[in-house]
Design a protein around this motif. Structure first.
Motif, PDB file in Angstrom:
ATOM      1  N   LEU A  56     -14.002  33.702  -7.390  1.00  0.00           N
ATOM      2  CA  LEU A  56     -14.469  32.311  -7.385  1.00  0.00           C
ATOM      3  C   LEU A  56     -13.891  31.542  -8.577  1.00  0.00           C
ATOM      4  O   LEU A  56     -13.620  32.128  -9.631  1.00  0.00           O
ATOM      5  CB  LEU A  56     -15.993  32.277  -7.420  1.00  0.00           C
ATOM      6  N   PRO A  57     -13.674  30.224  -8.416  1.00  0.00           N
ATOM      7  CA  PRO A  57     -13.084  29.426  -9.499  1.00  0.00           C
ATOM      8  C   PRO A  57     -13.966  29.398 -10.750  1.00  0.00           C
ATOM      9  O   PRO A  57     -15.201  29.392 -10.647  1.00  0.00           O
ATOM     10  CB  PRO A  57     -12.946  28.036  -8.884  1.00  0.00           C
ATOM     11  N   LYS A  58     -13.317  29.386 -11.908  1.00  0.00           N
ATOM     12  CA  LYS A  58     -14.049  29.336 -13.177  1.00  0.00           C
ATOM     13  C   LYS A  58     -14.744  27.986 -13.354  1.00  0.00           C
ATOM     14  O   LYS A  58     -15.850  27.909 -13.894  1.00  0.00           O
ATOM     15  CB  LYS A  58     -13.093  29.590 -14.347  1.00  0.00           C
ATOM     16  N   ASP A  59     -14.078  26.926 -12.920  1.00  0.00           N
ATOM     17  CA  ASP A  59     -14.636  25.577 -13.008  1.00  0.00           C
ATOM     18  C   ASP A  59     -15.703  25.418 -11.933  1.00  0.00           C
ATOM     19  O   ASP A  59     -15.401  25.425 -10.738  1.00  0.00           O
ATOM     20  CB  ASP A  59     -13.530  24.547 -12.825  1.00  0.00           C
ATOM     21  N   ILE A  60     -16.960  25.282 -12.347  1.00  0.00           N
ATOM     22  CA  ILE A  60     -18.062  25.234 -11.387  1.00  0.00           C
ATOM     23  C   ILE A  60     -17.931  24.081 -10.402  1.00  0.00           C
ATOM     24  O   ILE A  60     -18.353  24.171  -9.248  1.00  0.00           O
ATOM     25  CB  ILE A  60     -19.418  25.151 -12.132  1.00  0.00           C
ATOM     26  N   LYS A  61     -17.311  22.980 -10.821  1.00  0.00           N
ATOM     27  CA  LYS A  61     -17.187  21.815  -9.948  1.00  0.00           C
ATOM     28  C   LYS A  61     -16.176  22.040  -8.819  1.00  0.00           C
ATOM     29  O   LYS A  61     -16.115  21.250  -7.882  1.00  0.00           O
ATOM     30  CB  LYS A  61     -16.816  20.574 -10.764  1.00  0.00           C
ATOM     31  N   LYS A  62     -15.394  23.097  -8.919  1.00  0.00           N
ATOM     32  CA  LYS A  62     -14.473  23.451  -7.843  1.00  0.00           C
ATOM     33  C   LYS A  62     -15.106  24.423  -6.857  1.00  0.00           C
ATOM     34  O   LYS A  62     -14.501  24.775  -5.851  1.00  0.00           O
ATOM     35  CB  LYS A  62     -13.192  24.056  -8.430  1.00  0.00           C
ATOM     36  N   ASN A  63     -16.307  24.850  -7.151  1.00  0.00           N
ATOM     37  CA  ASN A  63     -17.023  25.762  -6.262  1.00  0.00           C
ATOM     38  C   ASN A  63     -17.677  24.956  -5.141  1.00  0.00           C
ATOM     39  O   ASN A  63     -18.380  23.973  -5.400  1.00  0.00           O
ATOM     40  CB  ASN A  63     -18.085  26.533  -7.055  1.00  0.00           C
ATOM     41  N   VAL A  64     -17.467  25.362  -3.895  1.00  0.00           N
ATOM     42  CA  VAL A  64     -17.970  24.588  -2.756  1.00  0.00           C
ATOM     43  C   VAL A  64     -19.493  24.560  -2.702  1.00  0.00           C
ATOM     44  O   VAL A  64     -20.084  23.609  -2.190  1.00  0.00           O
ATOM     45  CB  VAL A  64     -17.405  25.118  -1.418  1.00  0.00           C
ATOM     46  N   THR A  65     -20.136  25.577  -3.250  1.00  0.00           N
ATOM     47  CA  THR A  65     -21.599  25.577  -3.288  1.00  0.00           C
ATOM     48  C   THR A  65     -22.103  24.504  -4.249  1.00  0.00           C
ATOM     49  O   THR A  65     -23.064  23.779  -3.946  1.00  0.00           O
ATOM     50  CB  THR A  65     -22.126  26.970  -3.695  1.00  0.00           C
ATOM     51  N   TRP A  66     -21.472  24.382  -5.410  1.00  0.00           N
ATOM     52  CA  TRP A  66     -21.824  23.307  -6.344  1.00  0.00           C
ATOM     53  C   TRP A  66     -21.567  21.950  -5.700  1.00  0.00           C
ATOM     54  O   TRP A  66     -22.376  21.024  -5.824  1.00  0.00           O
ATOM     55  CB  TRP A  66     -21.014  23.409  -7.637  1.00  0.00           C
ATOM     56  N   GLN A  67     -20.437  21.818  -4.996  1.00  0.00           N
ATOM     57  CA  GLN A  67     -20.096  20.551  -4.331  1.00  0.00           C
ATOM     58  C   GLN A  67     -21.139  20.193  -3.282  1.00  0.00           C
ATOM     59  O   GLN A  67     -21.496  19.024  -3.117  1.00  0.00           O
ATOM     60  CB  GLN A  67     -18.700  20.636  -3.712  1.00  0.00           C
ATOM     61  N   ALA A  68     -21.620  21.195  -2.553  1.00  0.00           N
ATOM     62  CA  ALA A  68     -22.663  20.951  -1.547  1.00  0.00           C
ATOM     63  C   ALA A  68     -23.956  20.492  -2.226  1.00  0.00           C
ATOM     64  O   ALA A  68     -24.606  19.539  -1.769  1.00  0.00           O
ATOM     65  CB  ALA A  68     -22.914  22.219  -0.730  1.00  0.00           C
ATOM     66  N   TRP A  69     -24.347  21.159  -3.317  1.00  0.00           N
ATOM     67  CA  TRP A  69     -25.544  20.759  -4.073  1.00  0.00           C
ATOM     68  C   TRP A  69     -25.406  19.330  -4.585  1.00  0.00           C
ATOM     69  O   TRP A  69     -26.338  18.531  -4.475  1.00  0.00           O
ATOM     70  CB  TRP A  69     -25.740  21.729  -5.237  1.00  0.00           C
ATOM     71  N   ASN A  70     -24.239  19.000  -5.111  1.00  0.00           N
ATOM     72  CA  ASN A  70     -23.996  17.654  -5.628  1.00  0.00           C
ATOM     73  C   ASN A  70     -24.088  16.608  -4.512  1.00  0.00           C
ATOM     74  O   ASN A  70     -24.619  15.504  -4.720  1.00  0.00           O
ATOM     75  CB  ASN A  70     -22.623  17.605  -6.293  1.00  0.00           C
ATOM     76  N   TRP A  71     -23.595  16.961  -3.317  1.00  0.00           N
ATOM     77  CA  TRP A  71     -23.656  16.042  -2.171  1.00  0.00           C
ATOM     78  C   TRP A  71     -25.115  15.744  -1.813  1.00  0.00           C
ATOM     79  O   TRP A  71     -25.470  14.588  -1.568  1.00  0.00           O
ATOM     80  CB  TRP A  71     -22.932  16.626  -0.970  1.00  0.00           C
ATOM     81  N   PHE A  72     -25.963  16.767  -1.803  1.00  0.00           N
ATOM     82  CA  PHE A  72     -27.378  16.564  -1.468  1.00  0.00           C
ATOM     83  C   PHE A  72     -28.090  15.752  -2.544  1.00  0.00           C
ATOM     84  O   PHE A  72     -28.992  14.963  -2.239  1.00  0.00           O
ATOM     85  CB  PHE A  72     -28.074  17.908  -1.230  1.00  0.00           C
ATOM     86  N   ASN A  73     -27.690  15.930  -3.794  1.00  0.00           N
ATOM     87  CA  ASN A  73     -28.261  15.105  -4.867  1.00  0.00           C
ATOM     88  C   ASN A  73     -27.963  13.632  -4.631  1.00  0.00           C
ATOM     89  O   ASN A  73     -28.833  12.769  -4.765  1.00  0.00           O
ATOM     90  CB  ASN A  73     -27.680  15.524  -6.228  1.00  0.00           C
ATOM     91  N   GLU A  74     -26.706  13.349  -4.300  1.00  0.00           N
ATOM     92  CA  GLU A  74     -26.310  11.960  -4.070  1.00  0.00           C
ATOM     93  C   GLU A  74     -26.946  11.403  -2.804  1.00  0.00           C
ATOM     94  O   GLU A  74     -27.322  10.229  -2.747  1.00  0.00           O
ATOM     95  CB  GLU A  74     -24.783  11.874  -3.993  1.00  0.00           C
TER      96      GLU A  74
END
Length: 310
Positions: A56-74
């Motif tokens: 998995l990518p070291k940069d958490i913002k490149k992780n699709v799970t983080w991206q999904a969480w961020n989408w639900f926040n927005e």
């Protein structure tokens, strides 16, 4: 706690480049797919474990799970502090819908946790967007079967993005990942930007005949037209000895040999367990490159993503 499992999938299914996808499950009961677990927390946490978590990518913002969480926040205007655990059981860049598996499990788990009650159409749409963040363009041939199960055709219709197709229950899908990764973007960029008219006609004919054969239960006809004239001819150089492998396993009785998605996983359809075991053994000896590689005999996963008992 919420825990969602999302199965592996084969994109293209030979004849249906960017149009067909099928969810699969090993007959030995192995969970070939990613899991997402979510529970309330005092702070945001994203934890990884599983055989392929180190990929998995070291940069958490490149992780699709983080991206999904961020989408639900927005989406909800609420930045919930939660603990998410991604169980990464799928190798990245394998051609088995690894990113789709993480995306589908994440979106479904977050939809339940946030109680957003998104429709199936809305869920698939966000899954496609997140998948596009990785491959460079929105496509659904992995996320749709991973989410909904079975063999899916991507219609891109305004009301129904995807539709389930019938499939032959006796087909055994032998999948072999050699233990090495192949970038989806590289495998897509190697394809030509324009195709000869005759190639397009041939592919359309085979795809149409394949779907007709599914509905009329003409198994041998379906197998004969599972020919990839769009991607396979150009991706052969990315998979050493592909043509030799194809020749050897068909001599063992395999009905097909195609590239799964962008590769390097290969899939072969066999019509009985005896042949499937011979093909599996040959691929284990001749295609697997290291200890992380694997070969599984699979059937179609008709359920798709689902909640697991904790």
């Amino acid at each position: 706690m919420i825990k969602i499992y999302a199965p592996a999938s084969i994109g293209n299914v030979g004849v249906g480049f960017d149009i067909l996808g099928v969810a699969i499950k090993p007959i030995d009961g192995t969970l070939l797919g990613d899991c997402i677990s979510i529970q309330s927390s005092n702070s945001f946490q994203l934890n990884y474990h599983g055989d392929f978590s180190k990929q998995l990518p070291k940069d958490i913002k490149k992780n699709v799970t983080w991206q999904a969480w961020n989408w639900f926040n927005e989406k909800t205007k609420k930045k919930k502090q939660i603990s998410i655990t991604l169980e990464k059981n799928m190798p990245i860049g394998s051609g088995l819908g690894s990113s789709a598996s993480s995306i589908v499990a994440s979106v479904l788990a977050l939809n339940k946790f946030y109680k957003t009650k998104l429709t199936k159409k809305e869920l698939i749409h966000i899954m496609g967007i997140l998948e596009g963040n990785i491959s460079g363009s929105i496509h659904y041939d992995n996320v749709a079967p991973c989410y909904l199960g079975g063999l899916q055709i991507i219609t891109d219709d305004i009301h129904h993005i995807t539709q389930k197709l019938p499939i032959f229950d006796n087909w055994l899908w032998v999948i072999a990942w050699p233990g090495i990764n192949l970038s989806t973007s590289i495998a897509r960029n190697i394809l030509p930007s324009k195709y000869d008219k005759e190639i397009c006609i041939k592919n359309n004919r085979n795809l149409s005949t394949f779907i007709h054969a599914l509905y009329t239960q003409q198994q041998e006809l379906a197998i004969r037209v599972m020919i990839d004239s769009i991607a396979e001819p150009y991706r052969i150089p990315l998979i050493p000895n592909f043509l030799k492998i194809k020749n050897e396993i068909t001599k063992l009785g395999a009905s097909t040999c195609n590239i799964s998605g962008s590769g390097p996983t290969l899939f072969s359809i066999c019509l009985n367990v005896s042949i499937a075991n011979k093909v599996k053994k040959w691929l284990e000896t001749n295609y697997i490159k290291n200890k992380t590689g694997f070969v599984h005999i699979c059937t179609v996963d008709k359920l798709g993503a689902r909640k697991l008992r904790i």
